[in-house]
Scaffold this active site. Structure first.
Site, PDB file in Angstrom:
ATOM      1  N   GLU A 192      55.449  14.553  14.167  1.00 54.70           N
ATOM      2  CA  GLU A 192      55.167  13.146  13.821  1.00 54.70           C
ATOM      3  C   GLU A 192      54.392  13.019  12.508  1.00 54.70           C
ATOM      4  OE1 GLU A 192      54.944  10.942  18.106  1.00 54.70           O
ATOM      5  OE2 GLU A 192      53.228  12.214  17.613  1.00 54.70           O
ATOM      6  N   GLU A 266      61.364  12.352  21.923  1.00 47.44           N
ATOM      7  CA  GLU A 266      60.411  11.905  22.936  1.00 47.44           C
ATOM      8  C   GLU A 266      60.858  10.551  23.469  1.00 47.44           C
ATOM      9  OE1 GLU A 266      56.330  11.884  21.752  1.00 47.44           O
ATOM     10  OE2 GLU A 266      56.390  13.917  20.933  1.00 47.44           O
TER      11      GLU A 266
END
Length: 603
Positions: A192, A266
């Site tokens: 991320e 995710e």
């Protein structure tokens, strides 16, 4: 004419429920003659040249007792998953600089080999930063000894530490790659980074750090929608993270990278809790309907989390947006399996959904582990912190307050976790002001008398006037967990991070006591003299102990701290984690393998 080949190169991804994939032969123990690995061909993945879709689930070996790893993997297979994803926590594997630990519950090689044995491919997410609601996003706290440290950048002090860590980590990882006969089919480049993006050269550095150490499998990145375009690195497949499938989200992924398979790295099956906040619950039907919508687009998916587990010890992370919020001990996450590995309605709904696209019958779900109720535990003895200090802790003397990470301890790597007691002499009373230098919560005492608390919201406290002469002012500071996400990573030093003032005068000449609660300290605590019968009422920091007697084979249970204020619990030397009456967590998970027949010490 009906096709009989198990892996038809057709448009099955667009006709999800009318054309089934059968990847029963595409398992780690069933696939031989490997050379190609996981590849991308326009809108689909290929594994050894055959169409493949990733039905993945996240489970972290460091959040689950080793004795239960295989049970959770079997439940993955029974749900219809073919891939396991896991992070790798740098701060556990290198607790002290240059000293590495890949043993017991940190045996990554054993964990990944067990995944292969149970028919699961692996997507490895080695960081170095992992987020994961884990202290400092998995980065070791000793990095913060450097006052100029710039985490997650190409700052020399950071990259030198990453290089040393990757040198050791990749000795475990590289032999377990697909092309070497192992289960790892893909490796994530950092995590991320698009939401951080402080250094345009950083992602290339991490990518090359992996490639130069022998990573040969498909590389991936992972970001939410807002970070997608900022977290890309050439040569790695971009994947996306979310919970609600907003209109156009996956099309935006197509826009960011054309002619590539879509992957949701995710898909958030639930959410985590913070102390003092609500308990989050994500509706099972809404979750499964969203998963079905994702699959109908032809995308691959990873369920984050399939099984969350527990932030044992002091390892929970925290958030800092408008205010600091520490995460609770449980990482149940309202996931597909509970914190203790039990099935939820999400499991059976997903199993039904996945069975519609898999051409072979799913394995039967394993039996769940039985639980035990052991009744009330009588805590029969206690000892005050003030009585323990002279016997067990040698103070560090300093004119100025020193933050936790810069204490001269543990071969000069500082104190990572736990508590620090700052003690100094005052004459008289007045207004004690922290100037927001307490990280994260301080209990304040004059001699042994409790005065109040200081934290992010309460920065001033009245110190009562005393009789003529000096008194001891004591600040017992708790590190409640370092922020794991956002732009504040470099400011996560704990303890007293600057001066504290009494009547506008900075306090000086401290005795600083480290209370890290390491196993050696807890063992020594049991031998110290001065334990007394627990009184009916007691105020102040203290250690309490009791005994749980078990006649039969120990089973999983939960510890309810009804009537207790705040603290941590150790059982047979294992730190179960923090409790706090403000909730929302009300019980601590106690795994059966950590108990024994006969006497169990509860401290």
């Amino acid at each position: 004419m009906r096709r009989t080949h198990s892996f038809p190169r057709t448009g099955c991804s667009r006709l999800l429920f009318s054309c089934r994939f059968n990847w029963s032969e595409l398992t780690p123990l069933g696939l031989w003659g490997r050379s190609l690995g996981l590849q991308t061909e326009k809108s689909q993945f290929l594994l050894e040249g055959m169409p493949f879709r990733i039905f993945g689930g996240s489970m972290h070996y460091f959040r689950v007792p080793r004795e239960y790893w295989e049970d959770r993997m079997l439940k993955m297979r029974a749900c219809g998953l073919n891939t396991l994803t896991t992070y790798v926590p740098w701060n556990l594997h290198e607790k002290e600089r240059g000293k590495f630990d890949f043993s017991k519950n940190l045996d990554l090689r054993a964990f990944l080999s067990l995944a292969a044995k149970n028919g699961l491919w692996v997507i490895l997410r080695p960081g170095p930063y992992i987020c994961s609601e884990w202290d400092l996003g998995g980065l070791p706290s000793w990095l913060l000894q450097d006052p100029e440290m710039q985490l997650r950048t190409t700052y020399k002090g950071f990259t030198e530490a990453v290089d040393a860590y990757f040198d050791r980590l990749m000795r475990v990882v590289v032999p377990l790659q697909y092309k070497k006969g192992g289960p790892i089919i893909a490796v994530q480049v950092e995590n991320e980074y698009g939401s951080y993006a402080k250094d345009p050269n950083y992602m290339t550095y991490v990518k090359m750090a992996l490639l130069n150490r022998g990573i040969v499998e498909l590389l991936m990145t992972s970001d939410n929608k807002n970070g997608l375009s900022f977290g890309l690195v050439e040569g790695a497949l971009a994947t996306v993270n979310f919970q609600k499938l907003e209109p156009g989200l996956l099309k935006y992924l197509d826009k960011v990278q054309k002619d590539q398979p879509k992957m949701v790295m995710e898909y958030w099956t639930g959410w985590f809790d913070n102390w003092g906040g609500p308990h989050y619950v994500f509706d099972a039907d809404e979750m499964v309907n969203t998963v079905a919508s994702i699959l109908k687009t032809g995308a691959s998916i990873n369920l984050y989390m399939f099984h969350g587990g527990t932030n044992f010890g002091f390892m929970n992370g925290a958030l800092e947006a408008d205010e600091y919020k520490a995460d609770v001990t449980s990482y149940d996450y309202d996931a597909v399996l509970t914190e203790a590995g039990d099935y939820t309605s999400k499991f059976f709904k997903l199993r039904q959904l996945f069975s519609m696209v898999i051409g072979q019958p799913l394995p039967l779900p394993p039996m769940i582990e039985s639980k035990a109720s052991y009744g009330a535990i009588l805590l029969h003895q206690y000892i005050s912190l003030w009585d323990v200090l002279p016997a067990l802790v040698q103070p560090i003397k300093s004119e100025f307050p020193v933050n936790m990470e810069n204490l001269h301890l543990n071969d000069s790597i500082g104190q990572p976790y736990g508590y620090v007691l700052y003690e100094t002499v005052i004459f008289g009373g007045g207004q004690l002001h922290t100037r927001d230098h307490v990280r994260d919560r301080a209990q304040v005492f004059v001699n042994t008398m409790y005065v109040g608390e200081l934290d992010y919201n309460t920065v001033e406290l009245s110190i009562p006037e005393g009789q003529q002469g000096f008194r001891q002012l004591r600040l017992l500071v708790e590190n409640r967990g370092r922020v794991n996400y956002g732009l504040a990573l470099n400011e996560q030093r704990k303890g007293l991070i600057g001066d504290v003032f009494l009547n506008k005068t900075p306090l000086r000449n401290f005795k600083i006591y480290s209370l890290e609660m390491k196993p050696a300290f807890m063992k020594s605590l049991q031998q110290v003299s001065g334990w007394s019968t627990v009184p009916d009422y007691f105020v102040g920091p203290a250690f309490f102990r009791g005994r749980l007697w078990i006649e039969q084979q120990p089973q999983d249970t939960f510890l309810k701290l009804q009537g207790w204020e705040k603290g941590v619990v150790f059982v047979n030397g294992q730190n179960l984690g923090r409790y706090w009456k403000i909730g929302p967590q009300e019980t601590l998970y106690l795994p059966g393998p950590w108990l024994r027949r006969g006497g169990n010490e509860d401290l």
